[in-house]
Design an enzyme around this catalytic site. Structure first.
Site, mmCIF file in Angstrom:
data_model
loop_
_atom_site.group_PDB
_atom_site.id
_atom_site.type_symbol
_atom_site.label_atom_id
_atom_site.label_comp_id
_atom_site.label_asym_id
_atom_site.label_seq_id
_atom_site.Cartn_x
_atom_site.Cartn_y
_atom_site.Cartn_z
ATOM 1 N N GLY A 123 0.824 -1.199 0.000
ATOM 2 C CA GLY A 123 0.000 0.000 0.000
ATOM 3 C C GLY A 123 0.857 1.247 0.000
ATOM 4 O O GLY A 123 1.077 1.865 1.056
ATOM 5 N N SER A 125 1.309 3.726 -3.378
ATOM 6 C CA SER A 125 0.830 4.804 -4.249
ATOM 7 C C SER A 125 -0.565 5.277 -3.846
ATOM 8 O O SER A 125 -1.381 4.512 -3.322
ATOM 9 C CB SER A 125 0.803 4.336 -5.706
ATOM 10 O OG SER A 125 2.107 4.021 -6.156
ATOM 11 N N SER A 157 -1.440 -3.773 -6.565
ATOM 12 C CA SER A 157 -1.460 -5.121 -7.136
ATOM 13 C C SER A 157 -1.896 -6.146 -6.097
ATOM 14 O O SER A 157 -1.504 -6.073 -4.922
ATOM 15 C CB SER A 157 -0.064 -5.498 -7.652
ATOM 16 O OG SER A 157 0.386 -4.596 -8.639
ATOM 17 N N GLU A 239 15.756 -6.152 -2.325
ATOM 18 C CA GLU A 239 14.882 -6.924 -3.208
ATOM 19 C C GLU A 239 15.039 -6.585 -4.679
ATOM 20 O O GLU A 239 14.352 -7.138 -5.527
ATOM 21 C CB GLU A 239 13.413 -6.701 -2.795
ATOM 22 C CG GLU A 239 12.994 -7.492 -1.582
ATOM 23 C CD GLU A 239 13.059 -8.999 -1.842
ATOM 24 O OE1 GLU A 239 12.242 -9.536 -2.604
ATOM 25 O OE2 GLU A 239 13.961 -9.632 -1.270
#
Length: 374
Positions: A123, A125, A157, A239
């Site tokens: 969470g 944008s 997403s 990552e």
């Protein structure tokens, strides 16, 4: 400079290929089809059972303690097979918990993340902030032992099938920018949370997630209050090597060649020259990815190499797909054909994970010492 993998790492690649042989046709990398979320979750659980979602986790947290090269190999092959992308939970979320979380949080959450049983959406944008995360407006107000959350996230997403959202929210004054942000873990089935679809032009789905007086325990905050920027930044730093696997591009190019052979265009000398140019570009992106991996393994700063890699790779994804249209076959424009889908999907890659404009800005500032006035 040696870009090769060790014999043990190549042996692991063989295990990954054996695993993928049983998951052909899922197409979860692009989430094509209504039920790919279910299939991807099953894949994550299967990976978790093998210990492959925690390959580079420290042993003391239940991980394999292996080199990041193992993660790179796994998700590079997963991308080539179009099976799935790296999950946010065992990657970004888990590594942030190890660095900034409490012992209770790690004990409560890491087992489910390691086994692929707990899925997260990010969470970040927002409608008015876009990719400028320092402008986040979703607010979490402290009320005793809880936070009360109000606001909205968008373009999120997997929020329609994830279990929790890793929420970057404002706990300081609105003008505090990055100094007033915190990270909260919010279950997506909590009262006051609503998830609405945002269709994408590749036929997929992003989401708007709204928070209307959502209450979560203060124990769901990761790191100190107003220190969320550091939590987010440190997680992203570890990552980068798996987020944009280069074998996806090699598969794109091979799919383009196969399509050209079917359409009878593959023997055209102009087409063959263009394919040769694209093949060189794919090799360049693979080299950038391996250089980035080397920086991460050696513990060097990786933000600039990651930006170079992301920018080059996502631009090339568009160029490979656009070449089909440039070659002049009508099928390249036929909606829902594989080659036309490739073009629609490739456009999204230049947005997700940081826009191309953000990547150029980062390179300008950190590699060349330029600022907005330069």
């Amino acid at each position: 400079m040696d870009f090769g993998f060790t014999p043990d790492e190549e042996a692991f690649r063989g295990e990954v290929l054996d695993f993928l042989a049983g998951h052909q046709g899922l197409n979860g990398y692009f989430h094509r089809g209504e039920n790919t979320g279910d299939g991807v979750r099953k894949v994550y659980r299967a990976l978790g059972e093998r210990g492959w979602l925690s390959l580079s986790w420290p042993v003391e947290f239940g991980g394999g303690g292996l080199s990041p090269a193992y993660e790179f190999i796994l998700w590079d092959e997963m991308a080539y097979a179009r099976v799935a992308r790296p999950p946010m939970g065992p990657g970004l979320v888990a590594k942030a918990l190890m660095a900034h979380g409490t012992a209770e949080q790690c004990e409560r959450l890491l087992p489910g993340l390691r086994l692929g049983q707990l899925n997260f959406a990010l969470g970040y944008s927002e409608p008015d902030a876009g990719s400028d995360l320092a402008a986040v407006r979703t607010r979490a107000t402290r009320a005793g032992d809880e936070y009360v959350i109000d606001g909205a996230k968008c373009w999120t997403s997997n929020a329609h099938w994830a279990d929790c959202i890793w929420l970057l929210c404002r706990t300081g004054a609105q003008d505090s920018r990055s100094r007033g942000l915190s990270v909260l873990i919010v279950p997506l089935d909590h009262p006051g949370v609503s998830v609405s679809p945002i269709p994408t032009h590749d036929g997929g789905r992003l989401n708007e997630v709204r928070f209307d007086g959502v209450r979560v325990p203060a124990g769901n905050r990761v790191g100190d209050e107003n220190a969320g920027w550091q939590v987010v930044a440190s997680a992203l730093a570890v990552e980068r090597h798996v987020q944009f696997p280069p074998k996806r591009l090699r598969r794109d190019l091979q799919d383009l060649v196969s399509w050209l052979e079917k359409t009878g265009l593959s023997h055209d000398p102009v087409v063959r020259r263009r394919l040769s140019e694209l093949a060189v570009r794919v090799a360049e992106v693979e080299a950038l990815a391996l250089a980035l991996l080397g920086e991460i393994i050696s513990g060097q700063p990786s933000a600039v190499p990651a930006a170079y890699h992301k920018l080059a790779g996502t631009r090339l994804a568009q160029e490979i797909a656009r070449s089909a249209m440039e070659f002049g076959s009508s099928e390249a424009l036929a909606k829902d054909s594989d080659i036309e889908f490739m073009w629609r999907q490739a456009i999204l890659e230049t947005v997700g994970g940081g826009t191309s404009e953000m990547m150029r800005g980062l390179i300008a500032r950190q590699a060349f010492g330029l600022d907005s006035k330069g």
